[in-house]
Design a protein around this motif. Sequence first.
Motif, PDB file in Angstrom:
ATOM      1  N   ILE A   1      22.963 -63.465   2.297  1.00  0.00           N
ATOM      2  CA  ILE A   1      23.568 -63.978   1.076  1.00  0.00           C
ATOM      3  C   ILE A   1      22.626 -64.895   0.315  1.00  0.00           C
ATOM      4  O   ILE A   1      22.589 -64.887  -0.920  1.00  0.00           O
ATOM      5  CB  ILE A   1      24.904 -64.685   1.393  1.00  0.00           C
ATOM      6  CG1 ILE A   1      25.654 -65.010   0.069  1.00  0.00           C
ATOM      7  CG2 ILE A   1      24.683 -65.928   2.237  1.00  0.00           C
ATOM      8  CD1 ILE A   1      27.067 -65.501   0.282  1.00  0.00           C
ATOM      9  N   GLY A   2      21.817 -65.699   1.042  1.00  0.00           N
ATOM     10  CA  GLY A   2      20.887 -66.595   0.368  1.00  0.00           C
ATOM     11  C   GLY A   2      19.830 -65.842  -0.418  1.00  0.00           C
ATOM     12  O   GLY A   2      19.510 -66.199  -1.558  1.00  0.00           O
ATOM     13  N   ASP A   3      19.301 -64.789   0.176  1.00  0.00           N
ATOM     14  CA  ASP A   3      18.288 -63.983  -0.510  1.00  0.00           C
ATOM     15  C   ASP A   3      18.911 -63.204  -1.662  1.00  0.00           C
ATOM     16  O   ASP A   3      18.310 -63.071  -2.738  1.00  0.00           O
ATOM     17  CB  ASP A   3      17.630 -63.016   0.483  1.00  0.00           C
ATOM     18  CG  ASP A   3      16.813 -63.741   1.546  1.00  0.00           C
ATOM     19  OD1 ASP A   3      16.261 -64.814   1.226  1.00  0.00           O
ATOM     20  OD2 ASP A   3      16.755 -63.249   2.681  1.00  0.00           O
ATOM     21  N   PHE A   4      20.155 -62.697  -1.443  1.00  0.00           N
ATOM     22  CA  PHE A   4      20.828 -61.967  -2.523  1.00  0.00           C
ATOM     23  C   PHE A   4      21.124 -62.903  -3.694  1.00  0.00           C
ATOM     24  O   PHE A   4      21.055 -62.498  -4.853  1.00  0.00           O
ATOM     25  CB  PHE A   4      22.131 -61.349  -1.990  1.00  0.00           C
ATOM     26  CG  PHE A   4      22.750 -60.369  -2.932  1.00  0.00           C
ATOM     27  CD1 PHE A   4      22.310 -59.056  -3.004  1.00  0.00           C
ATOM     28  CD2 PHE A   4      23.793 -60.753  -3.772  1.00  0.00           C
ATOM     29  CE1 PHE A   4      22.892 -58.148  -3.882  1.00  0.00           C
ATOM     30  CE2 PHE A   4      24.368 -59.859  -4.658  1.00  0.00           C
ATOM     31  CZ  PHE A   4      23.914 -58.540  -4.712  1.00  0.00           C
ATOM     32  N   SER A   5      21.426 -64.144  -3.357  1.00  0.00           N
ATOM     33  CA  SER A   5      21.673 -65.139  -4.399  1.00  0.00           C
ATOM     34  C   SER A   5      20.441 -65.319  -5.280  1.00  0.00           C
ATOM     35  O   SER A   5      20.538 -65.375  -6.509  1.00  0.00           O
ATOM     36  CB  SER A   5      22.067 -66.470  -3.762  1.00  0.00           C
ATOM     37  OG  SER A   5      22.126 -67.494  -4.729  1.00  0.00           O
ATOM     38  N   LYS A   6      19.251 -65.400  -4.644  1.00  0.00           N
ATOM     39  CA  LYS A   6      18.024 -65.564  -5.422  1.00  0.00           C
ATOM     40  C   LYS A   6      17.738 -64.325  -6.260  1.00  0.00           C
ATOM     41  O   LYS A   6      17.334 -64.419  -7.423  1.00  0.00           O
ATOM     42  CB  LYS A   6      16.857 -65.833  -4.473  1.00  0.00           C
ATOM     43  CG  LYS A   6      16.947 -67.158  -3.741  1.00  0.00           C
ATOM     44  CD  LYS A   6      15.807 -67.310  -2.750  1.00  0.00           C
ATOM     45  CE  LYS A   6      15.927 -68.601  -1.948  1.00  0.00           C
ATOM     46  NZ  LYS A   6      14.857 -68.728  -0.931  1.00  0.00           N
TER      47      LYS A   6
END
Length: 273
Positions: A4-9
Amino acid sequence: MIKIGDFSKLSRISIRMLRHYDEQGLLKPAFTDQMTGYRYYGADQLPEAERIQALRSMGFGLSVIREILEKYGEPEEIEGFLLEKRTELVNQLRETGEKIRLLENTLQWLRKDGTMMDYEVVLKTLPERYVASLRRVIPAYDQESLLWEQLNEEIGPQKVRPAAPCYGLAVFHDEGFRDSDVDVEIQVSVAGSYQDTEHVRFKRVAPIQMASSTFQGSYDQITRANGAVAAWVTENGYDFNGPSFCIYHVSPAQAASPEELVTEVCFPVKKRE
């Protein structure tokens, strides 16, 4: 799979908002680890995330965005949503413009000490006139132009000549202010003698003693001008004596902008006994 953190970026959507989208059933993760609760997304979900952000930037709420995404692949359905939103935004823009104009007009009438500028009130007599008159119930005050268009259309064939001076005015016959279905009569001073038409009556109007105040600018000032007249009537021992009216010295048909309008608010009065 993408955390989710990478998708957020990648999507430029905050983690908090991605979780909210998941809760709303708008953009659900491709996989959620039942043990840890971690959310994972697929790269193929990035275009959908971009569509959601684009629709949000247009002002759509999440519930409507969900409907639009369900119709994805049906261009005519999506076009309907977009056209409806465009109409809504255009209306909001017009309303905002009116509010800004009202603020600007109010600021112009503020003195340096913060009080409103006074409107000069005069007592005078409007002389006897021969007028073309049209009276009708119209949907609202701001649709008075309907009367003027009808009057001009009906008297046009007779080549009616304006009097000098040519008073163009509107008389408001309702007992009080109304939000809709207002009883308005328009009159224009004419020279000569003419035949009544289907809706227009030619008649003589007796002299009217009145207290009036004249201002330049938009009609937003009418209430303040009315207040000045009311104060003058009370302070000088007069009573109101008939329906109020406005004389349009510079009407919307003659003005390039609201700032050029010149309007006289008039109230028939009589000396208090």
